[in-house]
Write an enzyme that holds these catalytic residues in place. Structure first.
Site, PDB file in Angstrom:
ATOM      1  N   GLY A  67      33.086   8.257 -31.531  1.00  0.00           N
ATOM      2  CA  GLY A  67      33.566   9.485 -30.911  1.00  0.00           C
ATOM      3  C   GLY A  67      32.559  10.590 -31.111  1.00  0.00           C
ATOM      4  O   GLY A  67      31.548  10.426 -31.817  1.00  0.00           O
TER       5      GLY A  67
ATOM      6  N   SER B 160      27.666   6.630 -32.260  1.00  0.00           N
ATOM      7  CA  SER B 160      27.299   5.469 -31.438  1.00  0.00           C
ATOM      8  C   SER B 160      27.585   5.733 -29.958  1.00  0.00           C
ATOM      9  O   SER B 160      28.519   5.170 -29.393  1.00  0.00           O
ATOM     10  CB  SER B 160      28.021   4.203 -31.919  1.00  0.00           C
ATOM     11  OG  SER B 160      29.388   4.416 -32.144  1.00  0.00           O
TER      12      SER B 160
ATOM     13  N   CYS C 283       6.355  -4.889   2.605  1.00  0.00           N
ATOM     14  CA  CYS C 283       6.885  -4.224   1.412  1.00  0.00           C
ATOM     15  C   CYS C 283       6.857  -2.710   1.565  1.00  0.00           C
ATOM     16  O   CYS C 283       5.943  -2.154   2.175  1.00  0.00           O
ATOM     17  CB  CYS C 283       6.073  -4.625   0.184  1.00  0.00           C
ATOM     18  SG  CYS C 283       6.139  -6.404  -0.152  1.00  0.00           S
TER      19      CYS C 283
ATOM     20  N   ASP D 232       0.816   3.878   5.649  1.00  0.00           N
ATOM     21  CA  ASP D 232      -0.533   3.352   5.860  1.00  0.00           C
ATOM     22  C   ASP D 232      -0.588   2.391   7.043  1.00  0.00           C
ATOM     23  O   ASP D 232      -1.671   1.939   7.415  1.00  0.00           O
ATOM     24  CB  ASP D 232      -1.035   2.628   4.600  1.00  0.00           C
ATOM     25  CG  ASP D 232      -1.562   3.599   3.553  1.00  0.00           C
ATOM     26  OD1 ASP D 232      -1.736   4.780   3.888  1.00  0.00           O
ATOM     27  OD2 ASP D 232      -1.785   3.180   2.409  1.00  0.00           O
TER      28      ASP D 232
ATOM     29  N   GLY E 191       6.391   1.286   0.854  1.00  0.00           N
ATOM     30  CA  GLY E 191       5.282   2.001   0.247  1.00  0.00           C
ATOM     31  C   GLY E 191       5.685   3.097  -0.716  1.00  0.00           C
ATOM     32  O   GLY E 191       4.920   3.455  -1.599  1.00  0.00           O
TER      33      GLY E 191
ATOM     34  N   LYS F 200      -6.433   2.516  10.491  1.00  0.00           N
ATOM     35  CA  LYS F 200      -6.554   3.800  11.196  1.00  0.00           C
ATOM     36  C   LYS F 200      -8.013   4.261  11.286  1.00  0.00           C
ATOM     37  O   LYS F 200      -8.322   5.454  11.214  1.00  0.00           O
ATOM     38  CB  LYS F 200      -5.684   4.873  10.525  1.00  0.00           C
ATOM     39  CG  LYS F 200      -4.204   4.466  10.432  1.00  0.00           C
ATOM     40  CD  LYS F 200      -3.332   5.575   9.919  1.00  0.00           C
ATOM     41  CE  LYS F 200      -1.878   5.097   9.812  1.00  0.00           C
ATOM     42  NZ  LYS F 200      -0.956   6.156   9.381  1.00  0.00           N
ATOM     43  N   MET F 201      -8.915   3.282  11.468  1.00  0.00           N
ATOM     44  CA  MET F 201     -10.326   3.615  11.638  1.00  0.00           C
ATOM     45  C   MET F 201     -10.550   4.453  12.886  1.00  0.00           C
ATOM     46  O   MET F 201     -11.530   5.213  12.960  1.00  0.00           O
ATOM     47  CB  MET F 201     -11.165   2.329  11.688  1.00  0.00           C
ATOM     48  CG  MET F 201     -11.290   1.595  10.361  1.00  0.00           C
ATOM     49  SD  MET F 201     -12.172   2.533   9.080  1.00  0.00           S
ATOM     50  CE  MET F 201     -13.803   2.644   9.800  1.00  0.00           C
TER      51      MET F 201
ATOM     52  N   GLY G 277       0.837  -1.185   0.000  1.00  0.00           N
ATOM     53  CA  GLY G 277       0.000   0.000   0.000  1.00  0.00           C
ATOM     54  C   GLY G 277       0.872   1.236   0.000  1.00  0.00           C
ATOM     55  O   GLY G 277       2.092   1.158  -0.172  1.00  0.00           O
TER      56      GLY G 277
ATOM     57  N   GLY H  59      36.602  13.782 -35.788  1.00  0.00           N
ATOM     58  CA  GLY H  59      37.441  13.398 -36.929  1.00  0.00           C
ATOM     59  C   GLY H  59      37.220  11.982 -37.395  1.00  0.00           C
ATOM     60  O   GLY H  59      38.028  11.454 -38.185  1.00  0.00           O
TER      61      GLY H  59
END
Length: 631
Positions: free
Chosen positions: A469, A543, A113, A37, A115, A168-169, A33, A474
């Site tokens: 380059g 490149s 996990c 939270d 947040g 968190k009610m 979440g 050159g």
């Protein structure tokens, strides 16, 4: 003489308890979440209230709460999980924290996990092995972008059971209307994402409401409590009746008499005498023995680590898949896949990566981004590249075929990661959807005249000399002088110059990073064909990216690719500015100009470095000729 009963024997009691614990069901779940939270608080409260903490752990928690806590004199349960010093200083979860606990009904592995959006990749790691996700929502804030992003990843990774923990009610006076509105919004989102099972629980992790016991503050709620639901929820598991699959982790050869293939069974059942196929080669044999450290088994099922010996001397190696011959998985080298990009540098189609699926690692490219997904609306958006934490539906091309199954059918054979070839960092995680068959009727056509024959008639060694380059260094001047010298020696050459190629083959490409990748890929393919024709091809391109120069090098045989770094400092190249390009770039008239608003990554180990400040173009060309003569 009467034998003592189990009730009177402490040793027997312990043995019985351990036996019961070993056979209990295991549920893996994650908490996810948006930030703050209450994920860590929820897990800490679960561990504390289920009496799974030792006395010294409780004492340490109380001390840490006084020192680092945010709850005054009360215990800060989040500190049980937020173990990193940085997390305690910032009050957030950064890494994935795993905790193991159990009750009389079940064992649990929980991944807490992070947040924050920048740690979404960590969340995907935790979700990859989970059976259930607890998605927390702050009752005061409702559904946020990160809630939707995490829910999308939950769906992408095949988690079918979600607990919507509206936390968190206590801070919204336990209001039922607030709960009902959030639940309705999330169920609509779950329907869009295809998440079939959602259980919404109003709770306060900090106060313990609806964690283990019904909350007196919410008499209007008559659903399950969190722990009770975790103990009883039935999640779908891989059935042992599925066809047998085992990726080979290691070829075991302790002596000349034993050759076995070690791995973990990821689906089905294996037993001696079973007909099997080794993929991707398709070679067939029979299982002779199912070997473990404790002796041979009559059968092994999903989740068991075993070593198989086969009746025939079949060639198999790490990364191959041993499967039931009657129902083998598919083999392919092109796929449609869902992808979560996890690197700070963007994903550019055509750039080469390593792809790891199971224990097999192969070369890979994202050939096309079909669309990326807006995690808020689920809209499909056009995209030419992916940024950190973006998700997309892509086409993949592998340089070797692999055995696979759709991720929805088999997580182990349908999930993969992409790895940066230079840093070895994991840059993406994805799931395979289906194989692409569009090129299935295309095969290499045999020709009797080969590269060696073409080179012999020209009396030369074919090479690709790749000049790289900055603009104004050159490159083209030196390449032109080299070709004149080689032509004077009677050799057969051709120059592929960046500006010239953009008038024809690459005239449809611009100068974005994505187009630069495709520009180099096309030129490298043409150069490879010219070398196959027996020519010495001189490629003069800026490149700018190492990854694409490496891609070009890998198209050639060892010794055929000669990288020449025309090393000119930016200020010198800009002073020359023969074409007036730097002036236009500085004035904002040219976008994505290398050296001004687009990076140049110099070679780290070129075959030849030319310092054009300290030598003339003629001397530089002579150095290239000498390098080619040395072989």
């Amino acid at each position: 003489m009467n034998q003592p009963s189990t009730l009177d024997d402490p040793t027997a009691q312990v043995a019985t308890y351990l036996q019961q614990h070993e056979t209990k069901d295991l549920l893996r779940f994650i908490t996810c979440g948006s930030v703050d939270d209450g994920k860590s608080t929820l897990i800490g409260r679960l561990l504390h209230d289920t009496k799974l903490l030792l006395d010294d752990q409780v004492a340490a928690l109380e001390a840490d709460s006084r020192r680092h806590g945010t709850q005054g004199d009360d215990i800060d349960f989040a500190l049980l999980v937020d173990g990193l010093a940085a997390e305690r200083e910032q009050g957030i979860t950064i890494d994935v924290a795993y905790r193991f606990f159990g009750t009389d009904q079940r064992k649990f592995i929980v991944a807490d996990c992070p947040g924050h959006e920048q740690y979404t990749r960590n969340m995907a790691t935790g979700a990859s092995t989970a059976d259930l996700a607890i998605v927390l929502v702050d009752a005061r804030k409702g559904l946020l972008t990160q809630t939707r992003r995490h829910s999308y990843i939950v769906s992408l990774l095949g988690i079918r059971h979600v607990v919507l923990a509206i936390n968190k009610m206590d801070l919204v006076d336990y209001d039922q209307g607030t709960f009902d509105a959030i639940e309705a919004g999330y169920r609509e989102l779950a329907g869009q994402l295809g998440i079939p099972h959602v259980t919404a629980i109003p709770l306060s992790a900090l106060r313990g409401d609806n964690m283990l016991e019904p909350s007196a503050a919410m008499p209007w709620y008559d659903g399950p409590q969190l722990l009770g639901h975790l103990e009883t929820v039935e999640v779908e598991r891989a059935a042992t009746g599925e066809a047998f699959r085992m990726p080979v982790q290691w070829v075991c050869r302790p002596n000349h008499e034993f050759r076995g293939f070690a791995g973990t069974v990821v689906a089905g059942v294996v037993e001696p005498g079973m007909d099997i196929a080794v993929l991707p080669s398709g070679r067939r044999s029979k299982v002779a023995r199912v070997v473990t450290q404790d002796g041979d088994l009559a059968r092994a099922t999903a989740g068991q680590a075993v070593t198989l010996t086969l009746a025939d001397e079949v060639d198999a190696s790490r990364g191959d898949v041993i499967a039931a011959a009657s129902s083998p998985p598919e083999v392919a080298d092109q796929f449609a896949a869902h992808l979560l990009w996890m690197d700070d540098q963007p994903l550019l189609p055509g750039r080469p990566y390593w792809l790891k699926i199971g224990s097999r690692t192969v070369g890979a490219q994202v050939t096309e981004i079909k669309h990326k997904v807006d995690v808020n609306t689920q809209d499909q958006l056009a995209a030419k590249h992916l940024e950190l934490n973006e998700v997309a539906y892509c086409n993949l091309y592998l340089d070797q075929p692999v055995a696979f199954e759709k991720y929805a059918d088999n997580r182990q054979l349908g999930a993969f990661i992409l790895i940066d070839r230079q840093t070895n960092a994991t840059v993406a995680a994805g799931t395979l959807d289906f194989a692409l068959r569009r090129a299935g009727n295309i095969h290499w056509q045999h020709v009797d005249v080969d590269k060696a024959a073409r080179a012999r008639i020209k009396h030369q060694t074919p090479r690709c000399v790749w000049f790289t380059g900055l603009s104004g260094s050159g490159k083209s001047t030196i390449a032109n002088l080299v070709e004149k010298k080689l032509l004077a020696q009677g050799l057969h050459t051709y120059i592929l110059d960046g500006d010239n190629v953009r008038h024809g083959l690459n005239k449809d490409l611009g100068f974005t990073d994505e187009d630069r990748v495709e520009n180099i890929r096309r030129v490298a393919e043409v150069a490879r064909l010219m070398v196959d024709a027996g020519l010495i091809v001189l490629v003069s391109f800026i490149s700018p990216f190492r990854a694409e120069r490496r891609m070009a090098r890998e198209m050639f045989e060892i010794g055929e690719f000669v990288e020449v770094f025309v090393d000119t400092p930016l200020e010198v190249a800009e002073q020359r500015d023969v074409k007036g390009l730097y002036a236009k770039a500085r004035a904002g008239q040219l976008q994505n100009f290398t050296g001004v608003d687009s990076d140049y990554e110099p070679p780290t180990d070129p075959e030849l470095r030319l310092d054009t400040v300290g030598c003339s173009a003629t001397d530089a060309a002579a150095a290239v000729i000498a390098k080619l003569a040395d072989g």
